[in-house]
Write an enzyme that holds these catalytic residues in place. Sequence first.
Site, PDB file in Angstrom:
ATOM      1  N   TRP A 204     -20.239  15.997  11.070  1.00  0.00           N
ATOM      2  CA  TRP A 204     -19.256  15.675  10.042  1.00  0.00           C
ATOM      3  C   TRP A 204     -19.496  16.489   8.769  1.00  0.00           C
ATOM      4  CZ3 TRP A 204     -18.446   9.607   9.863  1.00  0.00           C
ATOM      5  CH2 TRP A 204     -17.846   9.215  11.068  1.00  0.00           C
TER       6      TRP A 204
ATOM      7  N   LYS B  35     -14.471  17.217  11.286  1.00  0.00           N
ATOM      8  CA  LYS B  35     -15.350  17.065  12.449  1.00  0.00           C
ATOM      9  C   LYS B  35     -15.555  18.434  13.082  1.00  0.00           C
ATOM     10  CE  LYS B  35     -13.628  12.408  12.929  1.00  0.00           C
ATOM     11  NZ  LYS B  35     -12.341  12.358  12.243  1.00  0.00           N
TER      12      LYS B  35
ATOM     13  N   THR C 283       0.864  -1.185   0.000  1.00  0.00           N
ATOM     14  CA  THR C 283       0.000   0.000   0.000  1.00  0.00           C
ATOM     15  C   THR C 283       0.901   1.234   0.000  1.00  0.00           C
ATOM     16  OG1 THR C 283      -0.019   0.072   2.397  1.00  0.00           O
ATOM     17  CG2 THR C 283      -1.764  -1.185   1.358  1.00  0.00           C
TER      18      THR C 283
ATOM     19  N   GLU D 194      -5.928  -3.524  -1.203  1.00  0.00           N
ATOM     20  CA  GLU D 194      -6.382  -4.696  -0.443  1.00  0.00           C
ATOM     21  C   GLU D 194      -7.535  -5.426  -1.127  1.00  0.00           C
ATOM     22  OE1 GLU D 194      -5.673  -1.740   0.706  1.00  0.00           O
ATOM     23  OE2 GLU D 194      -4.887  -1.748   2.747  1.00  0.00           O
TER      24      GLU D 194
HETATM   25  P1  AMP Z   1      -5.098   2.460  -3.028  1.00  0.00           P
HETATM   26  O1  AMP Z   1      -4.924   1.268  -2.191  1.00  0.00           O
HETATM   27  O2  AMP Z   1      -3.867   3.297  -3.162  1.00  0.00           O
HETATM   28  O3  AMP Z   1      -5.698   2.142  -4.357  1.00  0.00           O
HETATM   29  O4  AMP Z   1      -6.141   3.408  -2.274  1.00  0.00           O
HETATM   30  C1  AMP Z   1      -7.431   2.968  -1.955  1.00  0.00           C
HETATM   31  C2  AMP Z   1      -8.273   4.136  -1.518  1.00  0.00           C
HETATM   32  O5  AMP Z   1      -8.492   5.033  -2.590  1.00  0.00           O
HETATM   33  C3  AMP Z   1      -9.661   3.740  -1.086  1.00  0.00           C
HETATM   34  O6  AMP Z   1      -9.687   3.242   0.225  1.00  0.00           O
HETATM   35  C4  AMP Z   1     -10.405   5.058  -1.237  1.00  0.00           C
HETATM   36  O7  AMP Z   1     -10.189   5.913  -0.128  1.00  0.00           O
HETATM   37  C5  AMP Z   1      -9.756   5.667  -2.437  1.00  0.00           C
HETATM   38  N1  AMP Z   1     -10.594   5.428  -3.619  1.00  0.00           N
HETATM   39  C6  AMP Z   1     -10.442   4.501  -4.559  1.00  0.00           C
HETATM   40  N2  AMP Z   1     -11.386   4.602  -5.506  1.00  0.00           N
HETATM   41  C7  AMP Z   1     -12.192   5.628  -5.142  1.00  0.00           C
HETATM   42  C8  AMP Z   1     -13.369   6.234  -5.689  1.00  0.00           C
HETATM   43  N3  AMP Z   1     -13.903   5.832  -6.832  1.00  0.00           N
HETATM   44  N4  AMP Z   1     -13.911   7.254  -5.012  1.00  0.00           N
HETATM   45  C9  AMP Z   1     -13.383   7.706  -3.859  1.00  0.00           C
HETATM   46  N5  AMP Z   1     -12.279   7.182  -3.307  1.00  0.00           N
HETATM   47  C10 AMP Z   1     -11.691   6.156  -3.927  1.00  0.00           C
END
Ligand code: AMP
Length: 556
Positions: free
Chosen positions: A456, A451, A195, A339
């Site tokens: 929120w 917050k 990640t 994940e």
């Molecule tokens: P990553 O593991 O770097 O792909 O990041 C995952 C995170 O990206 C998710 O937990 C979300 O917070 C954000 N994310 C991915 N797709 C979207 C989406 N379509 N809209 C809003 N947030 C997203």
Amino acid sequence: MLSTMQDVPLTVSRILHHGMTIHGASSHVTTWTGGPEPERRSFAEVGGRATRLANALRDELGVGADERVATLMWNNAEHVEAYLAIPSMGAILHTLNLRLPPEQLVWIVNHAADRVVLVNGSLLPLLAPLLPHLPTVEHVVVSGPGDRALLAGGPLADASTRVRVHEYEELIAGRPTTFDWPELDERTAAAMCYTSGTTGDPKGVVYSHRSIYLHSMQVNMTESMGLSDRDTTLIVVPQFHVNAWGLPHATFMTGVNMLMPDRFLQPGPLAEMIERERPTHAAAVPSIWQGLLAEVTARPRDLTSMARVTIGGSACPPSLMEAYDKLGVRLCHAWGMTETSPLGTMSNPPAGLTADEEWPYRITQGRFPAGVEARLAGPSGDFLPWDGESAGELEVRGPWIAGAYYGGAGGEPIKPEDKFSPDGWLRTGDVGVISPDGFLTLTDRAKDVIKSGGEWISSVELENALMAHPEVAEAAVVAVPDEKWGERPLATIVLRDGASPDYAALKEFLAGKIAKWQLPERWAVVPVVPKTSVGKFDKKVIRRQYADGELDVTRV
Ligand code: AMP
């Protein structure tokens, strides 16, 4: 009673074999070279070269089962070959994010104990200085243009005597084009991806053959990306970012042609690729589409071949969807995480709706496919109804969702409490609501919610509303400390060329769309919104800039 069905393991070698035979002659991987012609390879050629690569890795470099082979590469045919060869031979493909700071890359390679790194020549300036700090790396295999001299002599002498350097093409030349692929347990590790680690050390997600196979089938389903061998997909999302959203394996399985931009990710070359190669689909994060929009607004191009685009990784502003609708390109919102392999949701509206009726569905993050179960955990740990109103933290489970993180060599898998529930669901850290018919709308990351006085405020909602203003190119909203309310929103905005800030007018513009008490009173114009290594708004940087007094904040 056991079933009477055959128990055939779902493995990447089966994807490789299928793609290179059934779609061998008709489907292609095309890599942009920046030269007069892109490089085109049939799936049969790609599969044959992947097989030779596996032979070379085993016979010349001694790569055995479970060993980690890293890639530090752009999206290109060689990277696809690595995607197919490494898992199929029983080793583990470890994609490295080339946009990470060097110290994080070092940490990740050492944690994974990578023994081999496949690298594009153009990335040697990044890799070479790190080698002295990567004691597990024994072999570096270089492909494509770049200065090989960077790997020898000088401060790298120590490392370069330890590390053997190979040329990719020479290494695979003349090797057998058959390989006795091992019959692996489908639950064994096939690939790993860390990640991007916005808080704490990066965490390694290890995908299995089974999870990749099932995820590929889901990506291909009509209710997801729905691609076939008539399609060409422009894969802009990097192969180091959640396996390019699973596309290389999924497309090889279905014979979808791949168009790979290599290092030519700027809006100009992307527009040229689309006009010349006429892909029917593409996948990338919103910041890429924002950049391309500015490019084609300044220099109009024909993008209409690309009827559908999968967009995700961060929230897609509705205004961006509208702008692309006008260009004949439909952005289709998807949500996922490292994940989750990553396909978690896709927003294909239900059947039988008019364009107007589809709109409220299109701007959600989308619907869960059959393989992804979801629930919303409320602030007190209770599970909330799918009523489109109750907001909670999204938890998911399914056959391509992580149940733990890699614990390092010899270590047990790690299951941090904030990431996995006691009954094994993944806690996503995303806050949202789910409609009765299963459409997810994310309102924020749990850590980005503002917050204010016990209520929120969604930073994403404010950003989307701001980005709908014609003079705003990008907007990022973060929580900043406030004496009276605890936290209040700070709006940082990037203005379009020639525009000058009129915060009162912007506030007025928001007033019809957002509750009055949620409107920001702190404003700053910034030249760019800082981005993470995978192109998301880096709110941590904005919060630090604010705390350090680096932003020119106006109160309105
Ligand atoms: P990553 O593991 O770097 O792909 O990041 C995952 C995170 O990206 C998710 O937990 C979300 O917070 C954000 N994310 C991915 N797709 C979207 C989406 N379509 N809209 C809003 N947030 C997203």
